[in-house]
Design a protein around this motif. Structure first.
Motif, PDB file in Angstrom:
ATOM      1  N   PHE A  70       0.805  -1.222   0.000  1.00 18.09           N
ATOM      2  CA  PHE A  70       0.000   0.000   0.000  1.00 18.09           C
ATOM      3  C   PHE A  70       0.838   1.272   0.000  1.00 18.09           C
ATOM      4  CE2 PHE A  70      -3.162  -3.073   1.401  1.00 18.09           C
ATOM      5  CZ  PHE A  70      -4.226  -2.725   0.583  1.00 18.09           C
ATOM      6  N   THR A  71       2.161   1.121  -0.041  1.00 14.34           N
ATOM      7  CA  THR A  71       3.012   2.301  -0.246  1.00 14.34           C
ATOM      8  C   THR A  71       2.649   3.004  -1.549  1.00 14.34           C
ATOM      9  OG1 THR A  71       4.789   1.146   0.898  1.00 14.34           O
ATOM     10  CG2 THR A  71       5.412   3.084  -0.346  1.00 14.34           C
ATOM     11  N   ILE A  72       2.049   2.247  -2.463  1.00 12.07           N
ATOM     12  CA  ILE A  72       1.627   2.813  -3.751  1.00 12.07           C
ATOM     13  C   ILE A  72       0.618   3.943  -3.554  1.00 12.07           C
ATOM     14  CG2 ILE A  72      -0.296   1.205  -4.131  1.00 12.07           C
ATOM     15  CD1 ILE A  72       0.497   1.127  -7.072  1.00 12.07           C
ATOM     16  N   LEU A  73      -0.131   3.905  -2.435  1.00 12.90           N
ATOM     17  CA  LEU A  73      -1.108   4.962  -2.187  1.00 12.90           C
ATOM     18  C   LEU A  73      -0.440   6.327  -2.010  1.00 12.90           C
ATOM     19  CD1 LEU A  73      -3.589   3.168   0.248  1.00 12.90           C
ATOM     20  CD2 LEU A  73      -3.861   3.589  -2.200  1.00 12.90           C
ATOM     21  N   TYR A  74       0.780   6.327  -1.469  1.00 12.61           N
ATOM     22  CA  TYR A  74       1.537   7.580  -1.375  1.00 12.61           C
ATOM     23  C   TYR A  74       1.792   8.128  -2.783  1.00 12.61           C
ATOM     24  CZ  TYR A  74       2.693   6.618   3.552  1.00 12.61           C
ATOM     25  OH  TYR A  74       2.646   6.375   4.900  1.00 12.61           O
ATOM     26  N   GLY A  75       2.191   7.236  -3.680  1.00 11.63           N
ATOM     27  CA  GLY A  75       2.466   7.661  -5.049  1.00 11.63           C
ATOM     28  C   GLY A  75       1.231   8.204  -5.739  1.00 11.63           C
ATOM     29  N   ILE A  76       0.081   7.569  -5.500  1.00 12.63           N
ATOM     30  CA  ILE A  76      -1.165   8.038  -6.104  1.00 12.63           C
ATOM     31  C   ILE A  76      -1.507   9.437  -5.586  1.00 12.63           C
ATOM     32  CG2 ILE A  76      -3.653   7.625  -6.211  1.00 12.63           C
ATOM     33  CD1 ILE A  76      -3.019   4.628  -6.179  1.00 12.63           C
ATOM     34  N   THR A  77      -1.299   9.658  -4.296  1.00 13.43           N
ATOM     35  CA  THR A  77      -1.578  10.980  -3.723  1.00 13.43           C
ATOM     36  C   THR A  77      -0.646  12.038  -4.307  1.00 13.43           C
ATOM     37  OG1 THR A  77      -2.282   9.928  -1.662  1.00 13.43           O
ATOM     38  CG2 THR A  77      -1.803  12.283  -1.575  1.00 13.43           C
ATOM     39  N   ILE A  78       0.611  11.676  -4.494  1.00 16.18           N
ATOM     40  CA  ILE A  78       1.568  12.617  -5.090  1.00 16.18           C
ATOM     41  C   ILE A  78       1.144  12.985  -6.509  1.00 16.18           C
ATOM     42  CG2 ILE A  78       3.951  12.873  -5.903  1.00 16.18           C
ATOM     43  CD1 ILE A  78       4.774  11.082  -3.518  1.00 16.18           C
ATOM     44  N   MET A  79       0.724  11.983  -7.286  1.00 14.44           N
ATOM     45  CA  MET A  79       0.274  12.256  -8.660  1.00 14.44           C
ATOM     46  C   MET A  79      -0.994  13.104  -8.660  1.00 14.44           C
ATOM     47  SD  MET A  79       1.106   8.736 -10.772  1.00 14.44           S
ATOM     48  CE  MET A  79       0.284   7.645  -9.620  1.00 14.44           C
ATOM     49  N   ALA A  80      -1.869  12.868  -7.689  1.00 13.47           N
ATOM     50  CA  ALA A  80      -3.076  13.696  -7.588  1.00 13.47           C
ATOM     51  C   ALA A  80      -2.710  15.146  -7.302  1.00 13.47           C
ATOM     52  CB  ALA A  80      -3.988  13.149  -6.491  1.00 13.47           C
ATOM     53  N   ALA A  81      -1.672  15.349  -6.494  1.00 10.10           N
ATOM     54  CA  ALA A  81      -1.229  16.714  -6.181  1.00 10.10           C
ATOM     55  C   ALA A  81      -0.790  17.450  -7.443  1.00 10.10           C
ATOM     56  CB  ALA A  81      -0.093  16.676  -5.162  1.00 10.10           C
ATOM     57  N   ALA A  82      -0.233  16.716  -8.405  1.00  8.74           N
ATOM     58  CA  ALA A  82       0.210  17.344  -9.656  1.00  8.74           C
ATOM     59  C   ALA A  82      -0.961  17.931 -10.424  1.00  8.74           C
ATOM     60  CB  ALA A  82       0.951  16.327 -10.519  1.00  8.74           C
ATOM     61  N   VAL A  83      -2.141  17.317 -10.281  1.00  6.39           N
ATOM     62  CA  VAL A  83      -3.319  17.758 -11.028  1.00  6.39           C
ATOM     63  C   VAL A  83      -4.065  18.876 -10.298  1.00  6.39           C
ATOM     64  CG1 VAL A  83      -5.523  17.009 -12.015  1.00  6.39           C
ATOM     65  CG2 VAL A  83      -3.541  15.483 -12.077  1.00  6.39           C
ATOM     66  N   VAL A  84      -4.179  18.744  -8.970  1.00  2.00           N
ATOM     67  CA  VAL A  84      -5.016  19.691  -8.225  1.00  2.00           C
ATOM     68  C   VAL A  84      -4.231  20.789  -7.533  1.00  2.00           C
ATOM     69  CG1 VAL A  84      -6.737  17.907  -7.807  1.00  2.00           C
ATOM     70  CG2 VAL A  84      -4.962  18.302  -6.095  1.00  2.00           C
ATOM     71  N   SER A  85      -2.912  20.659  -7.483  1.00  2.00           N
ATOM     72  CA  SER A  85      -2.104  21.637  -6.763  1.00  2.00           C
ATOM     73  C   SER A  85      -1.074  22.249  -7.709  1.00  2.00           C
ATOM     74  CB  SER A  85      -1.434  20.961  -5.557  1.00  2.00           C
ATOM     75  OG  SER A  85      -0.767  21.904  -4.756  1.00  2.00           O
ATOM     76  N   SER A  86       0.041  22.685  -7.160  1.00  2.00           N
ATOM     77  CA  SER A  86       1.104  23.354  -7.901  1.00  2.00           C
ATOM     78  C   SER A  86       2.396  22.555  -7.766  1.00  2.00           C
ATOM     79  CB  SER A  86       1.315  24.763  -7.341  1.00  2.00           C
ATOM     80  OG  SER A  86       1.713  24.672  -5.970  1.00  2.00           O
ATOM     81  N   PRO A  87       3.443  22.912  -8.510  1.00  2.00           N
ATOM     82  CA  PRO A  87       4.734  22.226  -8.312  1.00  2.00           C
ATOM     83  C   PRO A  87       5.198  22.267  -6.861  1.00  2.00           C
ATOM     84  CG  PRO A  87       4.800  23.506 -10.328  1.00  2.00           C
ATOM     85  CD  PRO A  87       3.502  23.842  -9.657  1.00  2.00           C
ATOM     86  N   GLY A  89       3.238  22.402  -4.291  1.00  4.98           N
ATOM     87  CA  GLY A  89       2.368  21.475  -3.588  1.00  4.98           C
ATOM     88  C   GLY A  89       2.806  20.034  -3.776  1.00  4.98           C
ATOM     89  N   VAL A  90       3.296  19.724  -4.980  1.00  4.10           N
ATOM     90  CA  VAL A  90       3.798  18.364  -5.247  1.00  4.10           C
ATOM     91  C   VAL A  90       5.024  18.088  -4.385  1.00  4.10           C
ATOM     92  CG1 VAL A  90       4.832  16.850  -6.984  1.00  4.10           C
ATOM     93  CG2 VAL A  90       2.869  18.285  -7.585  1.00  4.10           C
ATOM     94  N   ARG A  91       5.933  19.056  -4.310  1.00  3.53           N
ATOM     95  CA  ARG A  91       7.141  18.863  -3.492  1.00  3.53           C
ATOM     96  C   ARG A  91       6.770  18.657  -2.016  1.00  3.53           C
ATOM     97  NH1 ARG A  91       8.955  23.034  -6.887  1.00  3.53           N
ATOM     98  NH2 ARG A  91       8.600  24.611  -5.272  1.00  3.53           N
ATOM     99  N   THR A  92       5.819  19.456  -1.541  1.00  3.59           N
ATOM    100  CA  THR A  92       5.390  19.325  -0.151  1.00  3.59           C
ATOM    101  C   THR A  92       4.750  17.965   0.095  1.00  3.59           C
ATOM    102  OG1 THR A  92       5.016  21.710  -0.008  1.00  3.59           O
ATOM    103  CG2 THR A  92       3.946  20.335   1.646  1.00  3.59           C
ATOM    104  N   THR A  93       3.879  17.550  -0.813  1.00  2.00           N
ATOM    105  CA  THR A  93       3.209  16.255  -0.681  1.00  2.00           C
ATOM    106  C   THR A  93       4.221  15.118  -0.705  1.00  2.00           C
ATOM    107  OG1 THR A  93       1.249  17.150  -1.795  1.00  2.00           O
ATOM    108  CG2 THR A  93       1.419  14.759  -1.637  1.00  2.00           C
ATOM    109  N   THR A  94       5.200  15.211  -1.605  1.00  2.00           N
ATOM    110  CA  THR A  94       6.235  14.177  -1.688  1.00  2.00           C
ATOM    111  C   THR A  94       7.042  14.111  -0.390  1.00  2.00           C
ATOM    112  OG1 THR A  94       6.419  14.525  -4.084  1.00  2.00           O
ATOM    113  CG2 THR A  94       8.230  13.361  -3.001  1.00  2.00           C
ATOM    114  N   GLY A  95       7.414  15.265   0.128  1.00  2.00           N
ATOM    115  CA  GLY A  95       8.187  15.298   1.365  1.00  2.00           C
ATOM    116  C   GLY A  95       7.441  14.677   2.531  1.00  2.00           C
TER     117      GLY A  95
END
Length: 244
Positions: A70-87, A89-95
């Motif tokens: 289920f670590t894959i769920l982190y990756g899905i959330t990061i990809m979602a951030a790319a669509v609904v947030s900003s670069p 926001g993606v960096r923050t979500t990844t961190g």
């Protein structure tokens, strides 16, 4: 519902899963309601992403911690951030995704966080070299997904900015036309009018929007023609038109 060698919904894992699923539905209802109410999206995008990361952490803890699929769920959330947030926001979500994964994985490995009591402890215990390799592999994977998602977010931002510039340019052209220009919907109601059209018909754009075009400008279906227009004050004047 089967968990390990136990059967039923009263086990720890089953109860935790039900709680996670229920909280997912609750958050979807809350954020969906905010969207329907047309509340500004920005304040709660971060909250939604944060909740998704916590949800992913719950699944990771319940099913293997460091080695959890289920670590894959982190990756899905990061990809979602790319669509609904900003670069950013993606960096923050990844961190935060990497931080949460390392926290739960290392805490379970060090037994600072107890294993789920109804799960096979073998899936949580690994030799240090294997644990280190697994954690580094997952962190690398999340970092890679974060990098690709940030690039996607940058492209989406650029495309959005170009679209806004094109729309602004188109609006400037329409507003500066000396000829009257109006857009009409399928029901022949006026949807927009430029300043020249407003001046010709003697009203503001807000006064014209929603009016039937035929009550002001009797336009036939042919592409070009002439007729007699009626201003909002009742005065009439001849006009020529073209339909596109």
């Amino acid at each position: 519902f089967v968990v390990g060698d136990q059967l039923g919904y009263d086990t720890f894992t089953a109860s935790a899963l039900i709680a996670l699923i229920a909280s997912t539905f609750l958050s979807s209802a809350v954020f969906g309601g905010l969207l329907i109410a047309k509340v500004s999206e920005r304040p709660f995008i971060g909250a939604q992403l944060g909740f998704d990361l916590l949800l992913a952490t719950g699944f990771v803890y319940l099913f293997g911690a460091a080695s959890s699929f289920f670590t894959i769920l982190y990756g899905i959330t990061i990809m979602a951030a790319a669509v609904v947030s900003s670069p950013r926001g993606v960096r923050t979500t990844t961190g935060f995704a990497i931080l949460l994964y390392l926290s739960v994985a290392s805490s379970v490995a060090a037994e600072l966080l107890p294993f789920p009591p109804d799960q096979n402890t073998a899936i949580y215990t690994m030799e240090v070299p294997q644990l280190t390799f697994t954690m580094l592999t997952n962190v690398f994977g999340l970092g890679l997904v974060g990098g690709l998602s940030e690039r996607l977010a940058q492209r989406l931002d650029l495309a959005g900015e170009r679209a806004r510039q094109a729309e602004a340019l188109n609006q400037d052209i329409v507003q500066s036309l000396t000829s009257g220009l109006m857009s009409v919907g399928p029901t022949r109601m006026i949807q927009s009018a430029n300043p020249a059209a407003c001046a010709m018909l003697g009203g503001l754009e807000d006064e014209l929007i929603g009016q039937q075009i035929d009550t002001l400008l009797p336009i036939e279906t042919k592409a070009r023609g002439e007729g007699e227009a009626r201003r909002l004050d009742g005065a009439t004047f001849p006009f020529g038109y073209s339909v596109t």
